[in-house]
Design an enzyme around this catalytic site. Structure first.
Site, short mmCIF file in Angstrom:
data_model
loop_
_atom_site.label_atom_id
_atom_site.label_comp_id
_atom_site.label_asym_id
_atom_site.label_seq_id
_atom_site.Cartn_x
_atom_site.Cartn_y
_atom_site.Cartn_z
N CYS A 147 -22.29 -6.25 -27.05
CA CYS A 147 -23.49 -6.85 -27.63
C CYS A 147 -23.33 -7.10 -29.13
O CYS A 147 -23.60 -8.20 -29.63
CB CYS A 147 -24.70 -5.98 -27.35
N1 LIG Z 1 -26.98 -1.57 -22.85
C1 LIG Z 1 -26.50 -2.63 -23.51
O1 LIG Z 1 -27.14 -3.19 -24.42
C2 LIG Z 1 -25.14 -3.18 -23.15
C3 LIG Z 1 -24.75 -4.41 -23.72
C4 LIG Z 1 -23.49 -4.93 -23.40
C5 LIG Z 1 -22.64 -4.23 -22.56
N2 LIG Z 1 -23.05 -3.03 -22.05
C6 LIG Z 1 -22.12 -2.33 -21.16
O2 LIG Z 1 -22.58 -2.51 -19.83
C7 LIG Z 1 -22.34 -1.33 -19.07
C8 LIG Z 1 -23.68 -0.82 -18.51
O3 LIG Z 1 -24.50 -0.48 -19.61
P1 LIG Z 1 -26.01 -0.02 -19.41
O4 LIG Z 1 -26.53 0.25 -20.77
O5 LIG Z 1 -26.72 -0.97 -18.52
O6 LIG Z 1 -25.78 1.38 -18.64
P2 LIG Z 1 -26.83 2.38 -18.00
O7 LIG Z 1 -28.21 1.97 -18.30
O8 LIG Z 1 -26.41 3.74 -18.41
O9 LIG Z 1 -26.56 2.22 -16.40
C9 LIG Z 1 -25.34 2.60 -15.81
C10 LIG Z 1 -25.32 2.18 -14.35
O10 LIG Z 1 -24.08 2.60 -13.78
C11 LIG Z 1 -24.32 3.45 -12.65
N3 LIG Z 1 -23.29 4.47 -12.59
C12 LIG Z 1 -23.07 5.47 -13.47
N4 LIG Z 1 -21.99 6.21 -13.08
C13 LIG Z 1 -21.56 5.67 -11.92
C14 LIG Z 1 -20.50 5.98 -11.02
N5 LIG Z 1 -19.67 7.01 -11.24
N6 LIG Z 1 -20.35 5.20 -9.91
C15 LIG Z 1 -21.16 4.17 -9.66
N7 LIG Z 1 -22.20 3.83 -10.49
C16 LIG Z 1 -22.39 4.56 -11.60
C17 LIG Z 1 -25.71 4.04 -12.90
O11 LIG Z 1 -26.26 4.45 -11.63
P3 LIG Z 1 -27.31 5.66 -11.48
O12 LIG Z 1 -28.69 5.11 -11.71
O13 LIG Z 1 -27.12 6.09 -10.06
O14 LIG Z 1 -26.92 6.71 -12.49
C18 LIG Z 1 -26.42 2.83 -13.51
O15 LIG Z 1 -26.79 1.95 -12.49
C19 LIG Z 1 -21.67 -0.33 -20.02
O16 LIG Z 1 -20.29 -0.36 -19.82
C20 LIG Z 1 -22.06 -0.83 -21.39
O17 LIG Z 1 -21.12 -0.48 -22.39
C21 LIG Z 1 -24.28 -2.51 -22.30
#
Ligand SMILES: NC(=O)c1ccc[n+]([C@@H]2O[C@H](COP(=O)([O-])OP(=O)(O)OC[C@H]3O[C@@H](n4cnc5c(N)ncnc54)[C@H](OP(=O)(O)O)[C@@H]3O)[C@@H](O)[C@H]2O)c1
Length: 329
Positions: A147
């Site tokens: 981001c």
């Molecule tokens: N947040 C941002 O602004 C943003 C921007 C750009 C890129 N990203 C990237 O996008 C990715 C997701 O970010 P996020 O902020 O959306 O993350 P998040 O809110 O923490 O959500 C993580 C997701 O992954 C699942 N998960 C966690 N551990 C897992 C496992 N071992 N096996 C299968 N599923 C699993 C979780 O499921 P449960 O609900 O079951 O725990 C949840 O659905 C990250 O790599 C992050 O760096 C994020």
């Protein structure tokens, strides 16, 4: 065009839910499956999407995902993507990964910032849409940018690539992000009582997004991120020195030339961007002020849309030869 069968993994996450929100309205997509972790919580629903998408979230299973879809969008933590993305590619699934696991190409940098990422035969295409459309068109594997890097690169690349920013200029990127940038799991740094009424810098000289920006820009940067008490949105104020002879008109010309057909880039000139104008959209707003050789850029986007799920679908649209705006405007 026949609808493309997609799977959203990490679908209960902040970006995963945005992926589903976009996919549910996308005319060329069928959501075949949505999965979260394989925890014992069984089938889950997403109340925020009720009425828009009433499907169920299943526990993660790579076999079920690979069997059911042409395309997988991964909203996993990077350590999970590091393992799952290669396995999906090996089974012929086209992958759009939102994590940082495969963004860095230099092996030393990757080892430092993403030690769980394996060495692969294939390199992921870096999915900064506006700068990489030809490669995205043919890609089986797209690593969607972070981001913070998306905002910084969209503001800077049009200037550094044509020499409007001096080659020996220091580049300072002062970045502010809402808390959703850290994902849904609260930590001592991110929970409400720590962030409400508070602003703090973090990760100075120690944030992996700095390495990502430097990789793409081919220029060192001083990147200073801050957490601000907003749920979503990023604003970056970027300080650079212009090449001798360059003026405000050179900045405007360079940016207009860089983005002639870019529906999600809004050049706002001296009307400086604000987070509230971009939240819940795929727009990236870029404004600037020039005084002599000093240029200050201000750039804003929504970290969960243009900084994550929206850009992933913009890349999907490019990869399938669709209008870039499909499902996003
Ligand atoms: N947040 C941002 O602004 C943003 C921007 C750009 C890129 N990203 C990237 O996008 C990715 C997701 O970010 P996020 O902020 O959306 O993350 P998040 O809110 O923490 O959500 C993580 C997701 O992954 C699942 N998960 C966690 N551990 C897992 C496992 N071992 N096996 C299968 N599923 C699993 C979780 O499921 P449960 O609900 O079951 O725990 C949840 O659905 C990250 O790599 C992050 O760096 C994020």
């Amino acid at each position: 065009m026949k609808r493309v069968r997609i799977g959203v993994a990490g679908a209960t996450g902040y970006s995963g839910q945005e992926l589903l929100r976009i996919a549910a309205r996308h005319p060329h997509v069928e959501i075949a499956v949505a999965m979260a972790s394989s925890s014992s919580r069984g089938i889950r629903q997403l109340p925020a999407l009720a009425g828009l998408w009433d499907g169920s979230i299943e526990p993660f299973s790579i076999d079920a995902l690979a069997a059911d879809v042409d395309v997988a969008f991964l909203g996993f933590p990077e350590s999970v993507s590091a393992e799952i993305a290669p396995a999906l590619l090996a089974r012929g699934v086209r992958v759009f990964d939102l994590s940082g696991a495969f963004r860095l190409r230099d092996s030393n940098a990757r080892q430092r910032w993403y030690p769980k990422t394996p060495v692969l035969n294939t390199t992921a295409v870096y999915g900064l849409t506006e700068w990489n459309r030809p490669a995205i068109r043919d890609a089986r594997f797209v690593a969607c940018p972070g981001c913070y890097p998306t905002a910084a690169l969209l503001a800077l690349q049009g200037l550094t690539s044509v020499g409007v920013v001096s080659i020996d200029s220091d580049i300072y990127i002062d970045a502010k992000s809402g808390i959703s940038g850290a994902g849904k799991k609260p930590t001592e740094r991110t929970h409400f009582s720590e962030r409400h009424g508070n602003v703090a810098a973090y990760g100075i000289f120690a944030h992996r997004h700095g390495a990502e920006i430097e990789q793409e820009l081919q220029h060192p940067v001083t990147f200073v991120p801050h957490l601000v008490p907003l749920d979503r949105g990023i604003l970056e104020t970027i300080y650079v020195r212009l090449t001798p002879g360059a003026t405000e008109a050179s900045v405007r010309d360079a940016l207009e030339t860089a983005y002639p057909d870019a529906p999600f880039i809004r050049l706002t000139g001296d009307v400086l961007p604000e987070i509230k104008n971009v939240v819940n959209t795929n727009f990236c707003d870029i404004g600037w002020k020039v005084d002599g050789h000093r240029l200050v850029l201000v750039v804003c986007l929504d970290n969960l849309v243009k900084g994550a799920a929206g850009q992933a679908f913009q890349n999907f649209n490019v990869a399938y030869g669709l209008d870039e705006r499909t499902g996003l405007l």
